[in-house]
Scaffold this motif. Structure first.
Motif, PDB file in Angstrom:
ATOM      1  N   GLU A 114       0.838  -1.194   0.000  1.00 45.04           N
ATOM      2  CA  GLU A 114       0.000   0.000   0.000  1.00 45.04           C
ATOM      3  C   GLU A 114       0.879   1.253   0.000  1.00 45.04           C
ATOM      4  N   THR A 115       0.701   2.082  -0.999  1.00 46.67           N
ATOM      5  CA  THR A 115       1.422   3.348  -1.107  1.00 46.67           C
ATOM      6  C   THR A 115       0.427   4.491  -0.953  1.00 46.67           C
ATOM      7  N   HIS A 119      -4.073   4.822  -0.844  1.00 54.77           N
ATOM      8  CA  HIS A 119      -4.948   5.592   0.042  1.00 54.77           C
ATOM      9  C   HIS A 119      -5.762   6.619  -0.752  1.00 54.77           C
ATOM     10  N   LEU A 120      -5.183   7.168  -1.802  1.00 53.76           N
ATOM     11  CA  LEU A 120      -5.939   8.087  -2.654  1.00 53.76           C
ATOM     12  C   LEU A 120      -7.080   7.350  -3.363  1.00 53.76           C
ATOM     13  N   ALA A 121      -6.755   6.163  -3.922  1.00 53.40           N
ATOM     14  CA  ALA A 121      -7.770   5.411  -4.648  1.00 53.40           C
ATOM     15  C   ALA A 121      -8.876   4.915  -3.718  1.00 53.40           C
ATOM     16  N   ARG A 122      -8.524   4.572  -2.495  1.00 57.84           N
ATOM     17  CA  ARG A 122      -9.528   4.068  -1.561  1.00 57.84           C
ATOM     18  C   ARG A 122     -10.437   5.190  -1.057  1.00 57.84           C
ATOM     19  N   ASN A 123      -9.901   6.385  -0.897  1.00 59.02           N
ATOM     20  CA  ASN A 123     -10.646   7.461  -0.255  1.00 59.02           C
ATOM     21  C   ASN A 123     -11.309   8.444  -1.217  1.00 59.02           C
ATOM     22  N   ILE A 131      -4.460   2.760 -10.712  1.00 60.13           N
ATOM     23  CA  ILE A 131      -3.268   3.582 -10.537  1.00 60.13           C
ATOM     24  C   ILE A 131      -2.453   3.117  -9.330  1.00 60.13           C
ATOM     25  N   ALA A 132      -3.093   2.413  -8.398  1.00 60.69           N
ATOM     26  CA  ALA A 132      -2.403   1.912  -7.208  1.00 60.69           C
ATOM     27  C   ALA A 132      -2.020   0.447  -7.345  1.00 60.69           C
ATOM     28  N   LEU A 139     -11.523  -3.723  -3.970  1.00 62.49           N
ATOM     29  CA  LEU A 139     -12.179  -2.495  -3.529  1.00 62.49           C
ATOM     30  C   LEU A 139     -13.307  -2.035  -4.445  1.00 62.49           C
ATOM     31  N   SER A 140     -13.508  -2.695  -5.592  1.00 61.97           N
ATOM     32  CA  SER A 140     -14.577  -2.262  -6.491  1.00 61.97           C
ATOM     33  C   SER A 140     -15.964  -2.574  -5.930  1.00 61.97           C
ATOM     34  N   ASP A 141     -16.095  -3.647  -5.160  1.00 64.91           N
ATOM     35  CA  ASP A 141     -17.367  -4.120  -4.606  1.00 64.91           C
ATOM     36  C   ASP A 141     -18.390  -4.406  -5.700  1.00 64.91           C
TER      37      ASP A 141
END
Length: 318
Positions: A114-115, A119-123, A131-132, A139-141
């Motif tokens: 995790e970079t 955290h940008l892509a998750r939030n 991109i991550a 995380l797409s659900d």
């Protein structure tokens, strides 16, 4: 009419996983496609700008050659039918028309660290997950079920935000029976194995000169054997190894799992190959604590494809 399943392939690891799962779902009408995207990424792929990814034409051609050699039905891009189920090894990109179908996500292998991009892509929803890298897997659900390698990975994905009720611990094909690699005819034994990365091909910085010298120190006089990443510039890597670690053995091709089985110890970065070393109780140096790596290592149940097929059957018949 039989219900239809689309298997989305990609790398050879992903493609062979889909093949194994499909063998346990023969009662359905099965179709296969190499990995693809829609929108701007799809256009970039068509223009040959994404050759360093599984959307590249080179990897797509390898997947198609494999699938045609096994006489599978091809639906490149998944547009011929409305599918009752889609089975895929990644949800970093989910084309819009596939979201109309039920989806089962299967963990492909090792996930990247995790970079800040994770955290940008998750939030922030406007930041694309791809991109991550594989750190954002799950995380797409957009899926009904997510089949994962181990209890350790179940805990990791939950900590990232994946819904626990969607996760099934099944192990994953290609990594659920590593003992089979011990019987092989690979010509070398008792060496220190280095599995290189394709960082530079994917625009990630790596000081290969420094790393090679570090590997020499870790080998402590023992024979070094390098297995180059399939996506790596092999000619450049071989020159670098010859310059900084002369006398090392270098393979650009070959069965990595058998090389791991015959090694004394293994050095790698974030690569799914470390699962094989861990499952075979080899000393593995990869940046992860040994106990943590053991928790992540896929279950050695020799039945991952069958178990995943069972999950697929429950979803498609629900």
């Amino acid at each position: 009419m039989n219900k239809k399943i689309l298997f989305v392939c990609g790398s050879m690891n992903q493609t062979t996983q889909m093949h194994q799962i499909s063998e346990h779902l023969r009662e359905y009408d099965q179709w296969f496609t190499p990995f693809f995207s829609d929108g701007l990424l799809g256009k970039a792929s068509d223009m040959g700008m994404l050759e360093f990814t599984i959307m590249g034409k080179k990897r797509a051609s390898k997947a198609i050659d494999y699938l045609t050699s096994h006489n599978f039905q091809l639906d490149i891009g998944g547009t011929l039918h409305r599918y009752d189920l889609v089975v895929t090894c990644t949800d970093l990109i989910v084309p819009k028309h596939l979201k109309r179908s039920k989806i089962v996500l299967v963990q492909e292998g090792m996930t990247e660290p995790e970079t800040i991009l994770f955290h940008l892509a998750r939030n922030f929803r406007w930041v694309p997950r791809w991109i991550a890298g594989t750190a954002t897997t799950g995380l797409s659900d957009t899926y009904e079920k997510f089949c994962v390698a181990s209890e350790g990975y179940r805990d990791l994905f939950i900590s990232k935000g994946v819904r626990p009720e969607k996760i099934e611990v099944t192990s994953i094909p290609n990594f659920d029976n590593c003992e089979r690699f011990l019987e092989n005819d690979f010509e070398h034994r008792d060496y220190v194995l280095v599995c290189t990365s394709d960082n530079r091909e994917t625009f990630v910085y790596e000081n290969r000169k420094r790393n090679i010298r570090k590997y020499l120190e870790m080998a402590d006089g023992r024979q070094l054997l390098f297995k180059l990443h399939p996506n790596e510039n092999a000619a450049r890597a071989a020159r670098e190894i010859e310059q900084h670690a002369p006398g090392s053995i270098v393979y650009a091709e070959g069965k990595t799992e058998e090389m791991i089985a015959n090694s004394r110890m293994m050095i790698a970065q974030f690569s799914s190959t470390i699962f094989v070393g861990s499952a075979l109780n080899k000393p593995v140096y990869c940046g992860l604590e040994p106990d943590y790596l053991k928790r992540l290592t896929p279950l050695q149940n020799r039945s991952a494809a069958c178990r995943i097929a069972g999950v697929c059957r429950q979803v498609i018949e629900a």
